[in-house]
Design a protein around this motif. Sequence first.
Motif, PDB file in Angstrom:
ATOM      1  N   SER A  87      58.455  12.088  10.431  1.00  0.00           N
ATOM      2  CA  SER A  87      57.168  12.533  10.953  1.00  0.00           C
ATOM      3  C   SER A  87      57.289  12.958  12.416  1.00  0.00           C
ATOM      4  O   SER A  87      56.297  13.251  13.056  1.00  0.00           O
ATOM      5  N   GLY A  88      58.507  13.000  12.905  1.00  0.00           N
ATOM      6  CA  GLY A  88      58.798  13.411  14.266  1.00  0.00           C
ATOM      7  C   GLY A  88      60.280  13.276  14.502  1.00  0.00           C
ATOM      8  O   GLY A  88      61.011  12.782  13.622  1.00  0.00           O
ATOM      9  N   ARG A 109      61.964  11.220  16.236  1.00  0.00           N
ATOM     10  CA  ARG A 109      62.421   9.831  16.282  1.00  0.00           C
ATOM     11  C   ARG A 109      61.439   8.903  15.575  1.00  0.00           C
ATOM     12  O   ARG A 109      61.163   7.803  16.026  1.00  0.00           O
ATOM     13  N   GLU A 110      60.926   9.394  14.463  1.00  0.00           N
ATOM     14  CA  GLU A 110      60.000   8.547  13.717  1.00  0.00           C
ATOM     15  C   GLU A 110      59.977   8.906  12.236  1.00  0.00           C
ATOM     16  O   GLU A 110      60.233  10.043  11.852  1.00  0.00           O
ATOM     17  N   ARG A 166      57.719   7.875   8.569  1.00  0.00           N
ATOM     18  CA  ARG A 166      56.572   7.236   7.907  1.00  0.00           C
ATOM     19  C   ARG A 166      57.059   6.785   6.532  1.00  0.00           C
ATOM     20  O   ARG A 166      57.718   7.529   5.822  1.00  0.00           O
ATOM     21  N   ASP A 197      51.030   1.269   9.973  1.00  0.00           N
ATOM     22  CA  ASP A 197      50.409   2.423  10.609  1.00  0.00           C
ATOM     23  C   ASP A 197      48.890   2.290  10.460  1.00  0.00           C
ATOM     24  O   ASP A 197      48.343   2.524   9.390  1.00  0.00           O
ATOM     25  N   HIS A 209      55.010   2.752  10.062  1.00  0.00           N
ATOM     26  CA  HIS A 209      55.502   3.684  11.067  1.00  0.00           C
ATOM     27  C   HIS A 209      56.752   3.078  11.681  1.00  0.00           C
ATOM     28  O   HIS A 209      56.727   1.959  12.182  1.00  0.00           O
ATOM     29  N   SER A 251      59.729   3.843  14.456  1.00  0.00           N
ATOM     30  CA  SER A 251      60.064   4.723  15.584  1.00  0.00           C
ATOM     31  C   SER A 251      61.164   4.094  16.424  1.00  0.00           C
ATOM     32  O   SER A 251      61.394   2.898  16.399  1.00  0.00           O
ATOM     33  N   TRP A 252      61.863   4.971  17.175  1.00  0.00           N
ATOM     34  CA  TRP A 252      62.947   4.512  18.053  1.00  0.00           C
ATOM     35  C   TRP A 252      63.069   5.425  19.246  1.00  0.00           C
ATOM     36  O   TRP A 252      62.513   6.477  19.313  1.00  0.00           O
TER      37      TRP A 252
END
Length: 185
Positions: free
Chosen positions: A126-127, A129-130, A132, A168, A182, A184-185
Amino acid sequence: MPLSLPTPGRYVSFDPAAEINGDSVRAVLAGLFLPHQGRDLLIRHGLPAPPVPGQWYPMQAWLNILAEAEDRFGAGTLYQTGLLMVDNGVFPTGMPTLLEALAALDGVYNANVRGRHMGYYRAHASGPREVRMERCTPHPQEFELGVITGLARRYKPAEAVRLAVEVDRRVPPEGLYKTTFHISW
């Protein structure tokens, strides 16, 4: 073998005839750190102590065990159990990315649970560094959070300094069963 009655409204198998593999039950119980209580939970819900590898057991009995463990020992115990399941269970090795490891969770689940329409896991980037992760299973959310966190830690990207796995809150859960996480890093 006595039948387990589900706690009304909590952790009910999508398929009343569904079964879980004894190897999975053993892996989860290894994470409880409560050997006598784990044994008692199994016996009370009609499962052998210890479960036999390769044998299949009623999914509803297993879900009732998780519900009772949550009631007796708290949601944190379910989280820890899910986290340690990654260390004690059979999960894919050699996954090149965190996204691929999380996406493989659906196959692992389907190899260890049999029944009709038993749910799913879906992961997508979803990005940069992320990720879902949507899950729709009859397992407790805290247990699932532990499993997903355990996988995220195992397959954490080399460049990741900080790793966060959380429910999330932007995506409303659908009852007890459908949650989006969610990572993320």
